[in-house]
Write an enzyme that holds these catalytic residues in place. Structure first.
Site, PDB file in Angstrom:
ATOM      1  N   SER A  56       3.023  -1.550  13.509  1.00 17.62           N
ATOM      2  CA  SER A  56       2.091  -2.561  14.037  1.00 17.62           C
ATOM      3  C   SER A  56       2.340  -3.041  15.457  1.00 17.62           C
ATOM      4  O   SER A  56       1.468  -3.659  16.053  1.00 17.62           O
ATOM      5  CB  SER A  56       2.063  -3.763  13.110  1.00 17.62           C
ATOM      6  OG  SER A  56       1.215  -3.475  12.037  1.00 17.62           O
ATOM      7  N   LYS A  70       1.669 -13.313  17.984  1.00 15.73           N
ATOM      8  CA  LYS A  70       0.895 -12.825  16.832  1.00 15.73           C
ATOM      9  C   LYS A  70       0.829 -13.924  15.781  1.00 15.73           C
ATOM     10  O   LYS A  70       1.831 -14.602  15.509  1.00 15.73           O
ATOM     11  CB  LYS A  70       1.586 -11.574  16.273  1.00 15.73           C
ATOM     12  CG  LYS A  70       0.814 -10.893  15.149  1.00 15.73           C
ATOM     13  CD  LYS A  70       1.546  -9.618  14.720  1.00 15.73           C
ATOM     14  CE  LYS A  70       0.805  -8.863  13.629  1.00 15.73           C
ATOM     15  NZ  LYS A  70       1.529  -7.655  13.206  1.00 15.73           N
ATOM     16  N   SER A  76      -1.266  -3.574  13.408  1.00 20.65           N
ATOM     17  CA  SER A  76      -1.942  -4.834  13.189  1.00 20.65           C
ATOM     18  C   SER A  76      -1.784  -5.846  14.323  1.00 20.65           C
ATOM     19  O   SER A  76      -2.510  -6.834  14.365  1.00 20.65           O
ATOM     20  CB  SER A  76      -1.449  -5.447  11.882  1.00 20.65           C
ATOM     21  OG  SER A  76      -0.080  -5.754  11.964  1.00 20.65           O
TER      22      SER A  76
HETATM   23  N1  GLN Z   1      -0.542   0.058   9.208  1.00 18.99           N
HETATM   24  C1  GLN Z   1       0.613  -0.200   8.408  1.00 18.99           C
HETATM   25  C2  GLN Z   1       0.217  -0.968   7.187  1.00 18.99           C
HETATM   26  O1  GLN Z   1      -0.907  -1.274   7.072  1.00 18.99           O
HETATM   27  C3  GLN Z   1       1.646  -0.949   9.193  1.00 18.99           C
HETATM   28  C4  GLN Z   1       1.293  -2.350   9.405  1.00 18.99           C
HETATM   29  C5  GLN Z   1       2.398  -3.118  10.073  1.00 18.99           C
HETATM   30  O2  GLN Z   1       3.258  -2.552  10.720  1.00 18.99           O
HETATM   31  N2  GLN Z   1       2.390  -4.419   9.845  1.00 18.99           N
HETATM   32  O3  GLN Z   1       1.003  -1.263   6.346  1.00 18.99           O
END
Ligand code: GLN
Length: 496
Positions: free
Chosen positions: A182, A83, A158
């Site tokens: 994410s 990532k 994400s």
């Molecule tokens: N969707 C959540 C956020 O936007 C989690 C994102 C993540 O785990 N990086 O904060």
């Protein structure tokens, strides 16, 4: 037409064994993975930066040589997708943001050092929501990644690029990061496995920070064995990360047992299966529960009323931490820059941040600054922190009675493009069940629960601190019973 090597469909664990007995296969494997990338990347778009084939082949040749000399690397020859929030030495790391579009880190994250040390090869950096803020990968500043099960749907986020790279056979395993879901959300949406380890188990040194007290790096894979393999490599103490736990290294492969390693008591949280859950998700969830019951495991229902405050508490804390973590991007030392000649500091800073950050990131910096500001701190941040503590206490109490908690990973199947973005509340709701593990620091794994109407549905297992081994044992049992491993998504099935 080129006939692809049989190596393509093989799992990471099996490949390493093959490479050890015949190191020459590494080259055939690398070339075939790049052939798959050639075929499917235009459809799904997982990678922001893909390393050139010749460089990767050169790395492969080095691993081959060391294997011939008796090297025992646990990831020898494997292609790993990373990532783009994890820094890689001399390899562009953007966080899917314009503000870091040309950033070339001078060092490797600890997890990358560990992977390379075991013979793994980074193949490229994957797409994500900008600074990991989002659940669909639609917030990338560069392009959207598509779900290989249905190209009209989001892959989740994400870590959407990492999930898709693995699901579409463009890499054998991948690293994601998980602040509120994410790793688990995109794993669920693409039919793979992903784990958010216990807070402090995996070093965060070299992970570009978003919500520091919530996030962890974790492995994503097409089957539980491959996940256990990568977790064994990246977990462990690191003096470079002050939150790193001093625990002894474990080989998680030892938990890949076909029968329960203890008489697990499994709890369903009533609040997570009552309101706002799709019927398809519930059907899959119930099938998974039946599989555990058939193994003779006890499944009981519990109620945790406070869980309804987890999501708002998460977003307040995550945004507060984001606003402080993202203060460092000034466009002076690295990243997006503008002309500074004859301009004041304020002008430069304002222009860089207005142009460099996307909408969602700006929104979170503003809201995060607000909840921390004098007069509002007590009302928002402090209250959210109290909820976090109460939630933690509830789970500690619960884990005196049960061994694991199960929920659907997400309340719905993957949305179509734009569907979640037009309604921010709907978007945030995708994280309802996953944020709990981040707020409490507990480990949580997402595994395929079922395929309904040609789309995968995920099952989440949350355990006590450092119970990754047991989660892997249960995930492995479920995988054996369901047969849901090494899945081939419909949209790419003709290409792999
Ligand atoms: N969707 C959540 C956020 O936007 C989690 C994102 C993540 O785990 N990086 O904060």
């Amino acid at each position: 037409m080129i006939i692809l090597s049989k190596l393509i469909r093989k799992g990471a664990t099996e490949l390493v064994e093959l490479f050890k007995s015949d190191p020459r296969l590494i080259e055939e494997y690398i070339v075939s993975v790049y052939e798959v990338i050639d075929r499917v990347e235009d459809l799904v778009r997982s990678y922001i930066t893909l390393r050139p084939l010749n460089e990767v082949l050169a790395d492969g040749a080095k691993v081959r040589e060391t294997l011939t000399n008796g090297f025992k690397g646990r990831l020898a020859g494997l292609l790993v997708a990373v990532k783009d929030v994890i820094v890689t030495k001399n390899l562009r790391t953007t966080c899917a943001s314009k503000i870091l579009y040309d950033f070339i880190p001078p060092y490797n994250a600890t997890v990358i050092e560990r992977i390379i040390g075991e013979g793994g090869i980074v193949v490229g950096k994957t797409n994500m929501d900008e600074f990991a803020m989002g659940s669909t990968t639609e917030n990338s500043a560069f392009f959207k990644t598509r779900n290989p099960w249905d190209l009209d749907r989001v892959p989740g986020g994400s870590s959407g690029g990492s999930a898709v790279a693995v699901a579409a056979y463009e890499a054998s395993i991948a690293l994601g990061s998980d602040t509120g879901g994410s790793i688990r959300v995109p794993a669920a949406y693409t039919g793979i496995v992903g784990i958010k380890p216990t807070y402090g188990l995996v070093s965060r040194y070299g992970l570009i920070s978003y919500g520091t007290s919530l996030e962890q790096i974790g492995p994503m894979a097409r089957n539980v064995s491959d996940l256990a393999l990568l977790l064994s490599v990246i977990a462990g103490y690191d003096p470079h990360d002050s939150t790193s736990l001093k625990v002894r290294d474990l080989n998680y492969m030892e938990f890949l047992k076909p029968t329960p390693m203890k008489k697990y008591r499994i709890a369903i949280i009533r609040e997570c299966v009552s309101e706002g859950v799709d019927n398809t998700v519930l059907t899959a969830f119930n099938r998974s529960l039946r599989r555990f019951e058939e193994e003779g495991l006890e499944v009981l229902e519990v109620s945790i009323p406070i869980i309804k405050y987890a999501l708002p508490a998460y977003y307040i804390i995550a945004m507060a931490e984001a606003s402080s973590n993202l203060a460092r991007y000034d466009g002076i030392r690295y990243g997006y820059h503008v002309s500074v000649e004859g301009r004041t500091w304020d002008e430069v800073y304002t222009e860089v941040r207005s142009e460099g950050f996307g909408l969602e990131v700006k929104k979170r910096i503003l809201l995060g600054t607000f909840v921390l500001s004098a007069g509002y701190y007590d009302q928002y941040y402090l209250k959210a922190s109290k909820i976090r503590k109460l939630l933690y206490d509830e789970f500690m109490k619960l884990f005196k009675e049960v061994d694991v908690v199960v929920t659907p990973t997400t309340p719905t199947t993957p949305p179509r493009f734009g569907e979640a973005l037009t309604d921010p509340l709907k978007l945030y709701l995708l994280d309802t069940y996953t944020v709990v593990a981040n707020l409490t620091g507990l480990p949580a794994i997402s595994i395929p629960s079922d395929i309904v109407n040609d789309v995968p549905v995920g099952l989440q297992l949350i355990g006590p601190r450092l119970s990754e081994g047991y989660l892997i044992n249960l995930a492995y049992i479920h995988e054996l019973k369901s047969g849901l491993k090494d899945l081939v998504p419909t949209a790419v099935s003709g290409y792999v």
